[in-house]
Design a protein around this motif. Structure first.
Motif, short mmCIF file in Angstrom:
data_model
loop_
_atom_site.label_atom_id
_atom_site.label_comp_id
_atom_site.label_asym_id
_atom_site.label_seq_id
_atom_site.Cartn_x
_atom_site.Cartn_y
_atom_site.Cartn_z
N LEU A 27 0.95 -1.23 -0.01
CA LEU A 27 0.04 0.16 -0.11
C LEU A 27 0.87 1.20 -0.07
O LEU A 27 1.82 1.32 0.89
CB LEU A 27 -0.88 0.21 1.34
N THR A 28 0.45 2.17 -0.91
CA THR A 28 1.37 3.49 -0.96
C THR A 28 0.57 4.52 -1.10
O THR A 28 -0.29 4.55 -2.15
CB THR A 28 2.50 3.23 -2.19
N ASP A 29 0.54 5.53 -0.32
CA ASP A 29 -0.27 6.55 -0.41
C ASP A 29 0.59 7.73 -0.49
O ASP A 29 1.57 7.98 0.15
CB ASP A 29 -1.06 7.11 1.10
N ILE A 30 0.18 8.76 -1.53
CA ILE A 30 0.87 9.72 -1.69
C ILE A 30 0.25 10.87 -1.52
O ILE A 30 -0.90 11.23 -2.22
CB ILE A 30 1.69 9.90 -3.25
N GLU A 31 0.42 12.01 -0.71
CA GLU A 31 -0.60 13.23 -0.41
C GLU A 31 0.20 14.35 -1.15
O GLU A 31 1.35 14.62 -0.80
CB GLU A 31 -0.53 13.39 1.06
N GLY A 32 -0.41 14.66 -2.06
CA GLY A 32 -0.19 15.94 -2.91
C GLY A 32 0.71 15.71 -3.87
O GLY A 32 1.56 16.47 -4.15
#
Length: 673
Positions: free
Chosen positions: A505-510
């Motif tokens: 799981l990878t979340d990139i904010e912005g």
């Protein structure tokens, strides 16, 4: 180095850099190496010190590592071929300058990408590829998927990719003073051709290498026999390396490279064509790169240094880009100076049986400069603009064997960035990042692993080819990005069998929309899924299979291909298989591979169709004449017509996406000398 233009001409052309690319200069360089190699042979005495225990694997668990042996077996024509057997890494695009790499669905512009340690900056134009690489001299490729060590460098939001090319000593045996190879390749689908020449020399610790490759030919045909305009190969590449290795293990290496792709491409290079019939146009891309490095190949427990300084420069010119009845020329330059200084200490820190700690600093200075002609910005809007970005990072990375069964890789870094916009806006900021990977041998053949990471992403350069093109760029509210990644899996090795299965799981904010004149327009990305791979290798037989299931969302919605640039694409469910057999006693090998993409109806109105592509090859390197290698490949054996899963445009009515090449017969002859 001076870039020249045609004075008074209605369009601008980039002048060929004759100092690097002219035949006379190449001939002079080759002659110098031959003269160097003709010196009398003299045995060199080397002091061999005891090796230092290394606790880290080449890549973190769940990553992708492609070895020199695998590259030789694949015989890659382009960067897409390099990753064809690893479905977690997808490459789309129909020509060399349109290819983009997606790692677990995330575009490589959100990764830290290096070629021989030189930082790559690929944000000039969203219709330009971000993986313009000649694979002819690749030695290894290492891909950290989401979670990797912090000493790979800054901006590794979705991981990192490190390409390493061959040195002279990879071409020569230890007792050879000089040698090399020439490779001729003929592609029947076009037709097209590639000529490669490499020469290397070594003498008493000194090494030199020169490599050149030239592509030419016509556009390929898809599986329906339709010529795909704008796909003719026309990439020229040159690499020069010089190195010195001391008796104490010190090694200094200098490298220079030059890449050029100048030909007619579709009006938007990453699409096969525009539905409005806009004609193909001249597009020129050039890249120059220089680097110098130092390392100790016989380190002590307390002194194991690494120093790298690199310069990377690229130019893009697009002639008469079409916007309805209007035509505009685009020109941009991107420069990057980067460096790294680190030392690795072999120590268990008092908490482990053995291990190492790497302490260091790295930096980069990126600059984008754009001068499009015309545009829609209106009166008073500058069309000669520059953005700059500076970053300094400090890191500590430990790799520890805590017990015989338990290993850990723990790292922390801090990055400080200074960004300046085209109209003088100054933005500074910074933040910490860190990663942790833990491995535990549950059984003698089975290892469980888990990892987590957070990465500070900073503010990337915008699209320099279109600064102020649609209006005055606005930097209000612009801020940095950050990612959070997690991974959990098992890997195993038992005799000739090996395998891996993990979820991620990878979340990139912005994640930044780099071409939007409102520069604070960003997207939150989430990439999640799982990868499975298994392999059997024994007595010249290789059987390998892998499967990837990727789901990518932007702000909880499906990201269309038209909005995917600099972010990512959902690559869905894909699988790959490879079978190869070597008969060493006669120097013969043959094999087959296949890729299958499952139907993906995430976008119900424009689903991605399923496709199966099969390839076969046979290779002969006669035992009595082992300096000659002859190979025959048949790619897309069943002549399928399909759009690769990582190619943009299937869901966009305004464009016609690239179809991949139909059946392709590829003949290769390599002669070593």
């Amino acid at each position: 180095m001076t870039t020249m233009f045609v004075s008074g001409a209605p369009t601008r052309r980039l002048a060929l850099n004759t100092s690097l690319a002219s035949p006379s200069r190449m001939l002079a360089a080759t002659t110098a190496i031959l003269a160097f190699a003709s010196l009398p042979a003299q045995a060199q005495e080397q002091t061999v010190l005891a090796p230092i225990s290394i606790t880290a694997t080449e890549v973190a668990p769940g990553g992708v590592q492609i070895t020199e042996e695998e590259l030789e077996r694949t015989n890659p024509v382009d960067i897409k071929d390099v990753f064809e057997k690893d479905p977690s890494v997808q490459v789309g695009g129909g020509s060399d300058v349109s290819r983009k790499i997606y790692v677990n669905g995330i575009e490589n512009t959100n990764l830290n990408v290096k070629i021989d340690g030189a930082r790559q900056v690929d944000s000039a134009f969203h219709h330009l590829g971000t993986a313009i690489i000649d694979p002819g001299m690749l030695k290894t490729v290492r891909v950290e998927t989401g979670i990797g060590p912090v000493d790979v460098g800054p901006n590794a939001l979705g991981g990192s990719i490190a390409f390493e090319t061959k040195d002279a000593r990879d071409i020569l045996d230890s007792d050879e003073m000089w040698g090399g190879f020439t490779r001729l390749q003929f592609n029947g689908n076009g037709p097209a051709h590639t000529e490669v020449g490499t020469i290397a020399a070594q003498y008493e610790g000194f090494e030199a290498l020169a490599y050149t490759s030239f592509e030419g030919g016509d556009n390929y045909e898809d599986g329906d026999g339709i010529v795909t305009a704008g796909t003719a190969p026309d990439m020229d590449n040159a690499i020069g390396k010089f190195a010195w290795s001391g008796l104490d293990g010190s090694r200094i290496e200098f490298q220079a490279s030059y890449l050029d792709d100048t030909t007619i491409r579709p009006n938007r290079a990453n699409f096969g064509a525009l539905a409005n019939g806009a004609p193909a146009t001249l597009q020129e891309f050039r890249r120059r790169s220089f680097s110098i490095s130092y390392k100790d190949e016989a380190p002590t427990e307390m002194f194991n240094p690494e120093a790298v300084l690199s310069y990377n420069y690229s130019e893009l010119f697009v002639d008469e880009l079409a916007f309805g009845p209007n035509r505009f020329d685009l020109y941009s330059e991107t420069k990057s100076v980067s460096g790294k200084l680190a030392n690795t200490f072999s120590t268990g820190l008092g908490v482990a049986e053995s291990g190492s700690v790497t302490v260091g600093t790295d930096f980069y200075r990126d600059e984008g400069h754009g001068t499009p002609t015309g545009g829609f910005g209106g009166a008073g809007v500058s069309l000669d603009n520059t953005e700059t970005s500076y970053n300094a990072g400090f890191f500590v990375q430990s790799r520890l064997n805590l017990t015989q069964r338990l290993r850990a890789s723990l790292g922390i870094r801090y990055d400080q960035q200074w960004f300046e916009g085209i109209e003088g806006t100054d933005i500074s900021g910074g933040g910490p990042g860190g990663s942790a990977n833990v491995e535990y041998d549950a059984l003698t053949w089975l290892t469980g692993y888990a990892g987590a990471a957070t990465t500070y992403g900073g503010i990337p350069l915008g699209e320099s080819a279109i600064y102020n093109f649609a209006g005055q760029w606005d930097y209000e509210g612009l801020s940095s990005s950050r990612s959070f990644s997690y991974k959990l899996g098992f890997k195993g090795v038992e005799g000739p069998f090996s395998g891996d299965v993990h979820v991620y799981l990878t979340d990139i904010e912005g994640s930044h929309d780099r071409g939007n004149q409102i520069r604070n327009r960003t997207r939150d990305l989430r990439s999640e899924g799982y990868n499975i791979s298994g392999q059997y290798q024994n007595d010249g037989l290789l059987v390998r299979a892998s499967y990837s299931n990727n789901r990518l969302r932007s702000d909880d919605a499906v990201l269309t291909s038209g909005a995917a640039s600099f972010h990512g694409l959902q690559t869905g469910k894909t699988a790959a298989m490879e079978v190869a057999k070597d008969w060493y006693d006669v120097g013969f090998s043959m094999g087959a591979s296949a890729e299958y993409a499952f139907e993906d109806a995430t976008q119900e109105a424009t689903p991605n169709d399923s496709y199966l592509v099969a390839n076969i090859f046979a290779q002969l390197q006669p035992v009595d004449y082992d300096f000659v290698t002859m190979r025959l490949d048949i790619r897309n054996l069943f002549d399928r017509t399909y759009v690769d899963r990582a190619t943009s445009g299937v869901d966009n009515a305004q464009v016609i996406p690239f179809n991949e090449p139909g059946r392709t017969v590829l003949a290769t002859v390599k002669i070593d000398f």
